[in-house]
Scaffold this active site. Structure first.
Site, PDB file in Angstrom:
ATOM      1  N   GLU A  50       1.019   4.093  -0.363  1.00  0.00           N
ATOM      2  CA  GLU A  50       2.223   4.479   0.388  1.00  0.00           C
ATOM      3  C   GLU A  50       2.211   5.917   0.923  1.00  0.00           C
ATOM      4  OE1 GLU A  50       5.462   3.426  -2.232  1.00  0.00           O
ATOM      5  OE2 GLU A  50       4.738   1.381  -2.448  1.00  0.00           O
ATOM      6  N   GLU A  81       1.362  -7.405  -3.300  1.00  0.00           N
ATOM      7  CA  GLU A  81       2.602  -7.341  -4.100  1.00  0.00           C
ATOM      8  C   GLU A  81       3.627  -8.337  -3.566  1.00  0.00           C
ATOM      9  OE1 GLU A  81       4.032  -3.291  -4.460  1.00  0.00           O
ATOM     10  OE2 GLU A  81       2.022  -2.484  -4.694  1.00  0.00           O
TER      11      GLU A  81
END
Ligand code: G3I
Length: 370
Positions: free
Chosen positions: A155, A260
Protein backbone atom coordinates in the site's frame (compact mmCIF):
# COMPACT_ATOMS: atom_id res chain seq x y z
CA UNK A 1 -40.05 -53.40 8.17
CA UNK A 2 -40.93 -49.72 8.42
CA UNK A 3 -38.71 -49.35 11.46
CA UNK A 4 -35.81 -51.03 9.57
CA UNK A 5 -36.13 -48.66 6.63
CA UNK A 6 -36.33 -45.64 8.89
CA UNK A 7 -33.18 -46.75 10.70
CA UNK A 8 -31.46 -47.24 7.35
CA UNK A 9 -32.46 -43.75 6.13
CA UNK A 10 -31.34 -42.19 9.43
CA UNK A 11 -27.99 -43.96 9.31
CA UNK A 12 -27.49 -42.89 5.69
CA UNK A 13 -28.19 -39.25 6.58
CA UNK A 14 -25.87 -39.41 9.58
CA UNK A 15 -23.12 -41.08 7.59
CA UNK A 16 -23.29 -38.61 4.71
CA UNK A 17 -23.29 -35.67 7.15
CA UNK A 18 -20.03 -36.90 8.65
CA UNK A 19 -18.42 -38.09 5.47
CA UNK A 20 -15.59 -35.79 4.44
CA UNK A 21 -16.36 -33.89 1.27
CA UNK A 22 -14.70 -35.55 -1.70
CA UNK A 23 -13.22 -32.33 -2.98
CA UNK A 24 -12.32 -29.05 -1.37
CA UNK A 25 -12.18 -25.59 -2.92
CA UNK A 26 -8.47 -26.08 -3.61
CA UNK A 27 -9.26 -29.21 -5.63
CA UNK A 28 -11.80 -27.42 -7.78
CA UNK A 29 -9.09 -25.04 -8.95
CA UNK A 30 -6.04 -27.30 -8.71
CA UNK A 31 -5.16 -26.82 -12.38
CA UNK A 32 -5.72 -23.06 -12.25
CA UNK A 33 -4.28 -21.37 -9.16
CA UNK A 34 -3.57 -21.83 -5.47
CA UNK A 35 -6.49 -21.21 -3.13
CA UNK A 36 -5.24 -19.41 -0.04
CA UNK A 37 -6.59 -18.04 3.20
CA UNK A 38 -5.36 -15.60 5.84
CA UNK A 39 -5.00 -17.17 9.27
CA UNK A 40 -4.60 -15.86 12.80
CA UNK A 41 -2.81 -17.10 15.92
CA UNK A 42 -5.74 -19.14 17.33
CA UNK A 43 -6.18 -20.98 14.06
CA UNK A 44 -2.49 -21.67 13.56
CA UNK A 45 -2.10 -23.01 17.09
CA UNK A 46 -5.14 -25.28 16.74
CA UNK A 47 -7.06 -23.44 19.47
CA UNK A 48 -9.99 -22.65 17.23
CA UNK A 49 -12.18 -25.75 16.91
CA UNK A 50 -12.45 -27.21 13.39
CA UNK A 51 -10.09 -24.64 11.87
CA UNK A 52 -7.19 -27.01 11.13
CA UNK A 53 -9.48 -29.57 9.48
CA UNK A 54 -11.12 -26.92 7.29
CA UNK A 55 -7.73 -25.47 6.33
CA UNK A 56 -6.42 -28.87 5.27
CA UNK A 57 -9.56 -29.74 3.34
CA UNK A 58 -10.01 -26.55 1.35
CA UNK A 59 -6.78 -24.56 1.06
CA UNK A 60 -3.31 -25.06 -0.39
CA UNK A 61 -1.88 -21.65 0.42
CA UNK A 62 -1.67 -19.66 3.67
CA UNK A 63 -1.21 -15.98 4.49
CA UNK A 64 -0.60 -14.56 7.97
CA UNK A 65 -3.37 -12.00 8.66
CA UNK A 66 -1.43 -10.02 11.27
CA UNK A 67 1.30 -12.10 12.89
CA UNK A 68 4.23 -11.13 10.66
CA UNK A 69 3.51 -7.39 10.54
CA UNK A 70 6.32 -5.27 11.91
CA UNK A 71 4.67 -4.32 15.23
CA UNK A 72 3.94 -7.99 15.98
CA UNK A 73 7.17 -9.62 14.87
CA UNK A 74 9.56 -6.80 15.81
CA UNK A 75 7.85 -4.77 18.54
CA UNK A 76 11.00 -3.18 20.02
CA UNK A 77 14.39 -2.31 18.54
CA UNK A 78 16.16 -5.36 19.94
CA UNK A 79 13.13 -7.60 20.34
CA UNK A 80 11.69 -10.02 17.82
CA UNK A 81 8.71 -12.28 18.50
CA UNK A 82 8.64 -15.36 16.32
CA UNK A 83 6.07 -17.37 18.24
CA UNK A 84 3.37 -16.87 15.62
CA UNK A 85 5.73 -17.01 12.64
CA UNK A 86 7.32 -20.31 13.67
CA UNK A 87 3.95 -21.98 14.27
CA UNK A 88 2.66 -20.52 11.01
CA UNK A 89 5.44 -21.85 8.79
CA UNK A 90 5.27 -25.22 10.59
CA UNK A 91 1.58 -25.42 9.68
CA UNK A 92 2.39 -24.40 6.12
CA UNK A 93 4.96 -27.20 5.89
CA UNK A 94 2.53 -29.74 7.36
CA UNK A 95 -0.15 -28.74 4.85
CA UNK A 96 2.42 -28.59 2.02
CA UNK A 97 0.92 -25.17 1.41
CA UNK A 98 2.30 -22.33 -0.68
CA UNK A 99 3.15 -20.13 2.28
CA UNK A 100 3.05 -16.34 2.07
CA UNK A 101 4.77 -13.72 4.19
CA UNK A 102 2.77 -10.53 4.84
CA UNK A 103 4.21 -7.95 4.95
CA UNK A 104 7.77 -6.67 5.25
CA UNK A 105 7.19 -2.93 4.78
CA UNK A 106 3.92 -1.02 5.36
CA UNK A 107 2.90 2.38 6.69
CA UNK A 108 0.44 0.75 9.13
CA UNK A 109 1.27 -1.37 12.20
CA UNK A 110 4.85 -0.10 12.23
CA UNK A 111 6.08 1.26 15.56
CA UNK A 112 7.19 4.91 15.72
CA UNK A 113 10.65 3.95 16.95
CA UNK A 114 11.38 2.52 13.51
CA UNK A 115 11.56 6.03 12.09
CA UNK A 116 13.43 7.65 14.97
CA UNK A 117 16.88 7.60 16.51
CA UNK A 118 17.47 7.02 20.24
CA UNK A 119 16.74 10.67 21.03
CA UNK A 120 13.43 10.57 19.13
CA UNK A 121 14.75 12.51 16.14
CA UNK A 122 13.59 11.46 12.66
CA UNK A 123 16.18 9.27 10.92
CA UNK A 124 17.82 10.31 7.67
CA UNK A 125 17.26 8.30 4.49
CA UNK A 126 20.37 6.17 4.76
CA UNK A 127 19.73 5.13 8.36
CA UNK A 128 16.04 4.43 7.78
CA UNK A 129 16.77 2.21 4.79
CA UNK A 130 19.48 0.45 6.74
CA UNK A 131 17.05 -0.24 9.62
CA UNK A 132 14.49 -1.55 7.14
CA UNK A 133 17.09 -3.80 5.53
CA UNK A 134 18.08 -5.22 8.93
CA UNK A 135 14.44 -6.03 9.64
CA UNK A 136 14.07 -7.77 6.28
CA UNK A 137 17.31 -9.69 6.81
CA UNK A 138 16.15 -11.02 10.18
CA UNK A 139 12.52 -11.81 9.33
CA UNK A 140 12.87 -13.06 5.75
CA UNK A 141 16.17 -14.70 6.76
CA UNK A 142 14.55 -16.75 9.52
CA UNK A 143 11.98 -18.13 7.08
CA UNK A 144 14.29 -18.58 4.10
CA UNK A 145 13.11 -21.59 2.12
CA UNK A 146 9.96 -21.83 4.24
CA UNK A 147 8.05 -18.80 3.04
CA UNK A 148 7.42 -19.13 -0.69
CA UNK A 149 6.39 -15.56 -1.45
CA UNK A 150 6.57 -12.20 0.34
CA UNK A 151 4.37 -9.14 0.18
CA UNK A 152 7.47 -6.98 0.26
CA UNK A 153 5.85 -3.55 0.21
CA UNK A 154 2.20 -2.95 1.00
CA UNK A 155 0.00 0.00 0.00
CA UNK A 156 2.61 2.60 -1.00
CA UNK A 157 0.36 4.43 -3.50
CA UNK A 158 -2.52 6.89 -3.34
CA UNK A 159 -5.69 6.44 -5.37
CA UNK A 160 -4.46 8.89 -8.02
CA UNK A 161 -1.27 6.91 -8.60
CA UNK A 162 1.01 9.25 -6.67
CA UNK A 163 3.18 7.92 -3.85
CA UNK A 164 1.54 7.78 -0.43
CA UNK A 165 3.23 10.32 1.81
CA UNK A 166 4.03 7.82 4.53
CA UNK A 167 6.97 8.22 6.88
CA UNK A 168 8.82 5.77 4.66
CA UNK A 169 8.25 7.92 1.59
CA UNK A 170 8.74 11.26 3.28
CA UNK A 171 12.18 10.23 4.52
CA UNK A 172 13.42 7.94 1.75
CA UNK A 173 11.32 8.66 -1.35
CA UNK A 174 10.53 5.74 -3.65
CA UNK A 175 13.99 4.29 -3.00
CA UNK A 176 12.64 2.60 0.13
CA UNK A 177 10.52 0.38 -2.13
CA UNK A 178 13.43 -0.54 -4.38
CA UNK A 179 15.71 -1.20 -1.43
CA UNK A 180 13.11 -3.44 0.21
CA UNK A 181 12.75 -5.63 -2.90
CA UNK A 182 16.53 -5.76 -3.41
CA UNK A 183 17.09 -6.84 0.17
CA UNK A 184 14.31 -9.41 0.19
CA UNK A 185 15.77 -11.01 -2.93
CA UNK A 186 19.29 -10.98 -1.52
CA UNK A 187 18.08 -12.66 1.69
CA UNK A 188 15.97 -15.35 0.02
CA UNK A 189 16.73 -15.57 -3.71
CA UNK A 190 14.13 -18.28 -4.27
CA UNK A 191 11.17 -16.47 -2.73
CA UNK A 192 8.63 -14.80 -4.99
CA UNK A 193 8.29 -11.08 -4.33
CA UNK A 194 5.08 -9.06 -4.59
CA UNK A 195 3.95 -5.47 -4.46
CA UNK A 196 0.50 -5.54 -2.78
CA UNK A 197 -2.28 -2.92 -2.71
CA UNK A 198 -6.04 -2.37 -2.60
CA UNK A 199 -8.11 -0.73 -5.35
CA UNK A 200 -5.64 -1.85 -8.02
CA UNK A 201 -8.72 -2.05 -10.27
CA UNK A 202 -8.62 1.77 -10.35
CA UNK A 203 -6.78 2.80 -13.52
CA UNK A 204 -5.14 5.85 -11.91
CA UNK A 205 -3.71 3.92 -8.97
CA UNK A 206 -2.63 1.01 -11.15
CA UNK A 207 -0.77 3.33 -13.49
CA UNK A 208 1.49 4.52 -10.67
CA UNK A 209 2.06 0.99 -9.40
CA UNK A 210 2.92 -0.43 -12.81
CA UNK A 211 5.23 2.45 -13.68
CA UNK A 212 7.30 1.76 -10.59
CA UNK A 213 7.17 -2.02 -11.01
CA UNK A 214 8.43 -1.71 -14.60
CA UNK A 215 11.12 0.72 -13.51
CA UNK A 216 12.29 -1.76 -10.88
CA UNK A 217 12.28 -4.59 -13.39
CA UNK A 218 14.36 -2.54 -15.84
CA UNK A 219 16.89 -2.00 -13.05
CA UNK A 220 17.15 -5.74 -12.49
CA UNK A 221 15.09 -5.79 -9.29
CA UNK A 222 12.97 -8.93 -8.85
CA UNK A 223 9.22 -8.31 -8.79
CA UNK A 224 7.16 -11.40 -9.57
CA UNK A 225 3.60 -10.27 -9.17
CA UNK A 226 1.28 -7.44 -8.32
CA UNK A 227 -1.12 -8.24 -5.50
CA UNK A 228 -4.67 -7.09 -6.16
CA UNK A 229 -6.02 -7.29 -2.62
CA UNK A 230 -9.63 -7.78 -3.68
CA UNK A 231 -11.57 -6.13 -0.86
CA UNK A 232 -14.76 -5.89 -2.89
CA UNK A 233 -18.41 -5.09 -2.32
CA UNK A 234 -21.51 -6.77 -3.76
CA UNK A 235 -21.92 -4.24 -6.54
CA UNK A 236 -18.54 -2.62 -6.89
CA UNK A 237 -16.06 -2.59 -8.51
CA UNK A 238 -17.43 -3.95 -11.78
CA UNK A 239 -16.07 -7.16 -13.27
CA UNK A 240 -14.87 -5.14 -16.25
CA UNK A 241 -12.81 -2.89 -13.99
CA UNK A 242 -11.20 -5.86 -12.26
CA UNK A 243 -10.59 -7.61 -15.59
CA UNK A 244 -8.90 -4.54 -17.03
CA UNK A 245 -6.57 -4.58 -14.02
CA UNK A 246 -5.68 -8.25 -14.51
CA UNK A 247 -5.01 -7.73 -18.23
CA UNK A 248 -2.85 -4.63 -17.76
CA UNK A 249 -0.75 -6.18 -15.01
CA UNK A 250 -0.09 -9.19 -17.24
CA UNK A 251 0.70 -6.96 -20.22
CA UNK A 252 3.21 -5.09 -18.08
CA UNK A 253 5.02 -8.40 -17.54
CA UNK A 254 3.87 -9.41 -14.04
CA UNK A 255 1.79 -12.22 -12.62
CA UNK A 256 -1.40 -11.32 -10.77
CA UNK A 257 -2.09 -12.57 -7.25
CA UNK A 258 -5.48 -11.96 -5.66
CA UNK A 259 -4.19 -11.57 -2.14
CA UNK A 260 -7.01 -10.53 0.20
CA UNK A 261 -10.37 -11.45 -1.30
CA UNK A 262 -13.60 -10.75 0.57
CA UNK A 263 -17.02 -9.35 -0.34
CA UNK A 264 -18.62 -6.81 1.99
CA UNK A 265 -22.39 -7.39 2.09
CA UNK A 266 -23.20 -4.42 4.32
CA UNK A 267 -24.01 -0.87 3.26
CA UNK A 268 -21.10 1.56 3.40
CA UNK A 269 -21.46 5.15 4.52
CA UNK A 270 -20.39 7.43 1.65
CA UNK A 271 -19.71 4.30 -0.42
CA UNK A 272 -16.16 4.21 1.00
CA UNK A 273 -14.10 1.85 -1.18
CA UNK A 274 -11.05 -0.26 -0.54
CA UNK A 275 -9.24 -0.73 2.75
CA UNK A 276 -8.10 2.66 4.01
CA UNK A 277 -7.93 1.99 7.73
CA UNK A 278 -8.19 5.70 8.52
CA UNK A 279 -11.86 5.56 7.57
CA UNK A 280 -14.25 4.66 10.41
CA UNK A 281 -17.88 5.56 10.93
CA UNK A 282 -20.20 5.26 13.92
CA UNK A 283 -22.36 2.13 14.16
CA UNK A 284 -26.14 2.36 13.70
CA UNK A 285 -28.98 -0.10 12.80
CA UNK A 286 -29.05 1.38 9.30
CA UNK A 287 -25.50 0.20 8.71
CA UNK A 288 -25.87 -3.08 10.62
CA UNK A 289 -28.96 -4.74 9.14
CA UNK A 290 -28.10 -8.45 9.51
CA UNK A 291 -27.35 -8.81 13.23
CA UNK A 292 -29.62 -11.87 13.45
CA UNK A 293 -28.66 -13.42 10.13
CA UNK A 294 -28.09 -12.44 6.54
CA UNK A 295 -31.21 -11.99 4.37
CA UNK A 296 -31.89 -14.58 1.68
CA UNK A 297 -31.56 -11.85 -0.92
CA UNK A 298 -28.11 -10.74 0.25
CA UNK A 299 -26.98 -14.36 0.58
CA UNK A 300 -27.97 -15.06 -3.02
CA UNK A 301 -26.19 -11.91 -4.19
CA UNK A 302 -23.07 -12.94 -2.28
CA UNK A 303 -23.03 -16.38 -3.93
CA UNK A 304 -23.47 -14.82 -7.36
CA UNK A 305 -20.72 -12.26 -6.70
CA UNK A 306 -18.27 -15.00 -5.71
CA UNK A 307 -19.28 -17.04 -8.76
CA UNK A 308 -18.75 -14.04 -11.05
CA UNK A 309 -15.38 -13.22 -9.49
CA UNK A 310 -14.11 -16.79 -9.70
CA UNK A 311 -15.37 -17.08 -13.25
CA UNK A 312 -13.29 -14.02 -14.11
CA UNK A 313 -10.23 -15.39 -12.29
CA UNK A 314 -10.68 -18.76 -13.97
CA UNK A 315 -10.90 -17.10 -17.39
CA UNK A 316 -7.51 -15.50 -16.65
CA UNK A 317 -5.89 -18.48 -14.96
CA UNK A 318 -2.86 -18.08 -17.23
CA UNK A 319 -2.21 -14.71 -15.54
CA UNK A 320 -3.25 -15.47 -11.95
CA UNK A 321 -1.21 -17.73 -9.69
CA UNK A 322 -3.18 -17.48 -6.43
CA UNK A 323 -6.54 -16.43 -5.01
CA UNK A 324 -6.43 -15.87 -1.24
CA UNK A 325 -9.45 -15.22 0.98
CA UNK A 326 -8.86 -12.64 3.72
CA UNK A 327 -9.98 -14.74 6.66
CA UNK A 328 -11.25 -18.25 7.31
CA UNK A 329 -14.79 -17.43 8.41
CA UNK A 330 -17.24 -14.57 8.87
CA UNK A 331 -16.73 -14.37 12.62
CA UNK A 332 -13.07 -13.49 12.14
CA UNK A 333 -13.31 -11.00 9.30
CA UNK A 334 -11.85 -7.51 9.69
CA UNK A 335 -15.02 -6.36 7.87
CA UNK A 336 -16.96 -6.74 11.12
CA UNK A 337 -15.06 -3.61 12.17
CA UNK A 338 -14.51 -1.67 8.95
CA UNK A 339 -15.55 0.95 8.01
CA UNK A 340 -17.98 0.76 10.94
CA UNK A 341 -16.96 -0.94 14.17
CA UNK A 342 -18.91 -3.82 15.74
CA UNK A 343 -21.06 -4.95 12.82
CA UNK A 344 -22.15 -8.44 11.82
CA UNK A 345 -20.79 -9.07 8.34
CA UNK A 346 -20.82 -12.13 6.07
CA UNK A 347 -17.99 -11.61 3.58
CA UNK A 348 -16.26 -15.01 3.42
CA UNK A 349 -16.80 -18.59 2.25
CA UNK A 350 -17.38 -20.10 5.71
CA UNK A 351 -19.98 -19.01 8.26
CA UNK A 352 -19.40 -18.34 11.97
CA UNK A 353 -19.71 -22.08 12.75
CA UNK A 354 -17.05 -22.79 10.13
CA UNK A 355 -19.60 -24.34 7.82
CA UNK A 356 -18.91 -23.95 4.14
CA UNK A 357 -21.57 -21.86 2.41
CA UNK A 358 -22.92 -24.60 0.16
CA UNK A 359 -24.64 -22.16 -2.19
CA UNK A 360 -21.29 -20.58 -3.00
CA UNK A 361 -19.48 -23.92 -3.23
CA UNK A 362 -21.95 -25.29 -5.78
CA UNK A 363 -21.52 -22.21 -7.94
CA UNK A 364 -17.72 -22.45 -7.69
CA UNK A 365 -17.93 -26.08 -8.75
CA UNK A 366 -19.87 -25.03 -11.85
CA UNK A 367 -17.28 -22.33 -12.61
CA UNK A 368 -14.39 -24.78 -12.23
CA UNK A 369 -16.05 -27.39 -14.44
CA UNK A 370 -16.98 -24.88 -17.13
O1 G3I B 1 -3.97 -7.90 18.98
C1 G3I B 1 -4.56 -6.71 19.51
C2 G3I B 1 -5.16 -6.97 20.86
O2 G3I B 1 -4.13 -7.32 21.74
C3 G3I B 1 -5.89 -5.71 21.32
O3 G3I B 1 -6.54 -5.97 22.53
C4 G3I B 1 -6.93 -5.27 20.30
C5 G3I B 1 -7.62 -3.97 20.69
O4 G3I B 1 -8.06 -3.26 19.56
O5 G3I B 1 -6.27 -5.07 19.05
C6 G3I B 1 -5.63 -6.23 18.57
O6 G3I B 1 -5.02 -5.89 17.37
C7 G3I B 1 -5.85 -5.71 16.24
C8 G3I B 1 -5.42 -6.69 15.18
O7 G3I B 1 -6.12 -6.45 14.00
C9 G3I B 1 -5.65 -8.16 15.59
O8 G3I B 1 -7.00 -8.40 15.74
C10 G3I B 1 -5.68 -4.29 15.76
O9 G3I B 1 -6.25 -3.38 16.71
C11 G3I B 1 -6.37 -4.12 14.43
O10 G3I B 1 -6.05 -2.83 13.91
C12 G3I B 1 -5.86 -5.17 13.47
O11 G3I B 1 -6.53 -5.02 12.25
C13 G3I B 1 -5.93 -5.67 11.17
C14 G3I B 1 -5.55 -4.60 10.12
O12 G3I B 1 -5.06 -5.23 8.95
C15 G3I B 1 -4.43 -3.70 10.63
O13 G3I B 1 -3.26 -4.44 10.83
C16 G3I B 1 -6.92 -6.66 10.58
O14 G3I B 1 -7.10 -7.72 11.51
C17 G3I B 1 -6.36 -7.21 9.27
O15 G3I B 1 -7.35 -8.01 8.64
C18 G3I B 1 -6.00 -6.07 8.34
O16 G3I B 1 -5.46 -6.59 7.16
C19 G3I B 1 -5.12 -5.63 6.15
C20 G3I B 1 -3.90 -6.14 5.42
O17 G3I B 1 -2.87 -6.42 6.33
C21 G3I B 1 -3.45 -5.15 4.35
N1 G3I B 1 -4.53 -4.83 3.46
C22 G3I B 1 -5.77 -4.39 4.08
C23 G3I B 1 -6.23 -5.42 5.11
C24 G3I B 1 -7.54 -5.02 5.71
O18 G3I B 1 -7.41 -3.86 6.45
Amino acid sequence: MLRKSLTFILLTILFSAQKPREIGIKDLFKDSFHIGVAVNAQQVSGKEPKALAVLAEHFNSLSPENGLKWEKVHPKPEEYDFEFGDAYVALGEKMKAFTIGHCLVWHQQTPNWVFEDESGKMLNKEDLISKMEDHIAVVAGRYKGKIDGWDVVNEAFNEDGSFRESKWYNVAGKDFIKAAFRKAHEVDPNAELYYNDYNVWKASKRKGILELAKEMKSEGIRVDAIGMQGHYMLGSPTLEEIEQGIIEIAEAGFKVVITELDVDVLPRPNNAQGADLNINFANSPEYNPFVNGISAEAEAKLAQRYADLFQLFHKHKDKISRVTLWGLHDGRSWLNNFPVRGRTNYPLLFDRDLKLKEGIFEKLREVAED
